[in-house]
Motif scaffolding. Structure first.
Motif, mmCIF file in Angstrom:
data_model
loop_
_atom_site.group_PDB
_atom_site.id
_atom_site.type_symbol
_atom_site.label_atom_id
_atom_site.label_comp_id
_atom_site.label_asym_id
_atom_site.label_seq_id
_atom_site.Cartn_x
_atom_site.Cartn_y
_atom_site.Cartn_z
ATOM 1 N N LYS A 160 50.191 -25.126 -3.616
ATOM 2 C CA LYS A 160 50.869 -25.709 -4.774
ATOM 3 C C LYS A 160 49.858 -26.341 -5.718
ATOM 4 C CE LYS A 160 54.966 -27.032 -2.343
ATOM 5 N NZ LYS A 160 55.565 -28.214 -1.713
ATOM 6 N N VAL A 166 45.830 -23.484 -11.770
ATOM 7 C CA VAL A 166 45.763 -22.150 -12.366
ATOM 8 C C VAL A 166 46.694 -22.086 -13.573
ATOM 9 C CG1 VAL A 166 46.304 -19.716 -12.024
ATOM 10 C CG2 VAL A 166 45.081 -20.968 -10.253
ATOM 11 N N ALA A 167 47.893 -22.650 -13.399
ATOM 12 C CA ALA A 167 48.879 -22.630 -14.488
ATOM 13 C C ALA A 167 48.409 -23.439 -15.685
ATOM 14 C CB ALA A 167 50.219 -23.153 -13.991
ATOM 15 N N ASP A 168 47.462 -24.334 -15.448
ATOM 16 C CA ASP A 168 46.909 -25.104 -16.561
ATOM 17 C C ASP A 168 45.743 -24.378 -17.223
ATOM 18 O OD1 ASP A 168 48.633 -27.228 -16.581
ATOM 19 O OD2 ASP A 168 47.499 -28.372 -15.110
ATOM 20 N N GLY A 169 45.453 -23.168 -16.752
ATOM 21 C CA GLY A 169 44.433 -22.357 -17.388
ATOM 22 C C GLY A 169 43.027 -22.585 -16.861
ATOM 23 N N MET A 202 48.087 -13.610 -11.087
ATOM 24 C CA MET A 202 48.477 -15.013 -11.084
ATOM 25 C C MET A 202 49.407 -15.324 -12.256
ATOM 26 S SD MET A 202 47.604 -16.505 -8.461
ATOM 27 C CE MET A 202 47.945 -18.207 -8.896
ATOM 28 N N THR A 203 49.252 -14.576 -13.327
ATOM 29 C CA THR A 203 50.142 -14.778 -14.465
ATOM 30 C C THR A 203 51.597 -14.582 -14.034
ATOM 31 O OG1 THR A 203 48.372 -13.724 -15.708
ATOM 32 C CG2 THR A 203 50.423 -14.158 -16.868
ATOM 33 N N ALA A 204 51.838 -13.510 -13.306
ATOM 34 C CA ALA A 204 53.189 -13.252 -12.824
ATOM 35 C C ALA A 204 53.620 -14.301 -11.808
ATOM 36 C CB ALA A 204 53.256 -11.857 -12.210
ATOM 37 N N VAL A 206 52.787 -17.414 -11.780
ATOM 38 C CA VAL A 206 53.179 -18.611 -12.522
ATOM 39 C C VAL A 206 54.586 -18.449 -13.078
ATOM 40 C CG1 VAL A 206 52.738 -19.913 -14.645
ATOM 41 C CG2 VAL A 206 50.857 -19.382 -13.098
ATOM 42 N N LYS A 207 54.887 -17.265 -13.570
ATOM 43 C CA LYS A 207 56.218 -17.038 -14.119
ATOM 44 C C LYS A 207 57.289 -17.246 -13.039
ATOM 45 C CE LYS A 207 59.302 -13.457 -15.659
ATOM 46 N NZ LYS A 207 59.493 -12.012 -15.434
ATOM 47 N N MET A 210 57.637 -20.858 -12.123
ATOM 48 C CA MET A 210 58.348 -21.623 -13.143
ATOM 49 C C MET A 210 59.843 -21.334 -13.097
ATOM 50 S SD MET A 210 56.331 -23.558 -15.048
ATOM 51 C CE MET A 210 57.379 -23.821 -16.471
ATOM 52 N N LEU A 215 57.051 -25.514 -10.506
ATOM 53 C CA LEU A 215 55.953 -26.101 -11.287
ATOM 54 C C LEU A 215 56.455 -27.145 -12.292
ATOM 55 C CD1 LEU A 215 53.533 -23.160 -12.113
ATOM 56 C CD2 LEU A 215 52.916 -25.360 -11.157
#
Lengths: 215, 215
Positions: A160, A166-169, A202-204, A206-207, A210, A215
DNA sequence: TGAAAAATACCGGAAAACCAGTAGCTATAA
DNA sequence: TTATAGCTACTGGTTTTCCGGTATTTTTCA
């Protein structure tokens, strides 16, 4: 509920003539003075807002429209005119649809099978500055379907944490530095996350995270 | 509302002893038979669920807890026991907090400044299978703050399209093939998206987009 | 106290994303 | 009818992610 009559102005966006007629009739019976403005497409209504600059007011929006879908329309209406009170009027009875509508700024949600009394009650609630959900919508919101949770992967605390970064870039190197571990460790966690979410990037991931409030 | 008395069982998770006392008193006045089970931490309550396997029931959860936050606790409770009806009981009065709570499976949200009557009314609504929002929570949900929209970047149709595909984990090459354009064009859109969202990676862009209901 | 789960770490290599800058072509709205 | 915005496309290069497989050390819990 039919007792408290007053003057209201209301816009309706729906491509079914019958629905427009029906709503108008119901409203006329419930209020002393009603002025309704009807639109068949989302585009027409957006143009109307742009032109007339209607700061406030109530609008009933069907989710199935010929040009754009009601959720997107809702957000555009709220962007152009945040004061406008948007009520969804739809057949969709999935919890996620109601959530999306509310997330995009709607102040209420009426199922199309609502009774006339219910519609009027909701409009009154909206006029009163409250959220307006029809009886069935309230029930749908109250009981999220069980399967929404059981099929989700269980993430560990560390996963987590990495997911958030990662989601923060942040890059793996940056995350590694911040957590005082090797970049290679972070990469391993990334791979495990993708595997757990069953996605290819990882983009997917994060989706999906969310979508499920992780997240 | 105090008229319809009946027998209820309710769990409360809150680390403030005063709140626990107050709630118990209010409930005892409102119902003929009340049995309350109190917990000071999220962990204690989760253990209780695991042990006793309480399939259904109502629980009031404070959002500020010493061990885990109430939003996360809510999702874990719903995962372990989807039948349990979770009501948030909190001071947080931001629309986004209420949304998150609902998204994670809560069936209601009570502000801590609610009156005793309101608390009882909400519990009754919950028992009735409806969503239970206190008066102030309803008002907060009804009027999303204006700034939530005006500061967001306006995406073009094409950008939204590419964003969706990226969020699905597709590579630029795959997206380009599907849309019949050059991969280089897709890359350009990616860069514009990152610039508009003011982030350093598409992963972060997807997060922001999801947060604002753009996906 | 032992098995399972979690966190840590490594290698080498291929694929993809990201960066900086430029530019033509098209539709639309002032 | 010009701007303006949006979509398209390129060069060339750097950084990062993703893939495969493996393996040791903690932690947790039954």
């Amino acid at each position: 509920m039919l007792a408290d009559k007053k003057k209201i102005t209301i816009a309706i966006v729906d491509d079914h003539p019958i629905v427009l007629e029906g709503l108008q009739k119901v409203l006329m019976q419930a209020y002393d003075y009603v002025s309704t403005i009807c639109f068949n497409t989302g585009g027409e209504f957006l143009n109307f807002i742009k032109q007339s600059g209607t700061g406030t007011g109530i609008v009933l929006i069907d989710i199935n429209l010929p040009d754009i879908n009601g959720i997107e329309l809702c957000r555009q209406v709220k962007t152009l005119s945040p004061g406008t009170c948007v009520l969804a009027f739809s057949n969709h009875n999935e919890r996620s649809t109601i959530m999306k509508m509310l997330q995009n700024g709607a102040s209420g949600y009426l199922l199309k099978n609502s009774s006339a009394d219910e519609v009027v009650a909701c409009i009154n609630e909206a006029l009163d500055g409250q959220i307006a959900l029809s009886r069935e919508a309230k029930e749908i919101m109250a009981k999220p379907s069980a399967r929404d949770w059981q099929e989700l992967p269980a993430l560990t605390k560390r996963e987590k944490e990495i997911l958030k970064h990662v989601a923060d870039g942040k890059t793996s190197a940056a995350i590694a530095a911040q957590l005082h571990v090797s970049p290679l460790t972070v990469e391993t966690h990334r791979r495990n996350l993708m595997q757990k979410f069953n996605v290819k990037s990882m983009t997917a991931a994060v989706k999906v995270a969310m979508e499920n409030g992780l997240l």
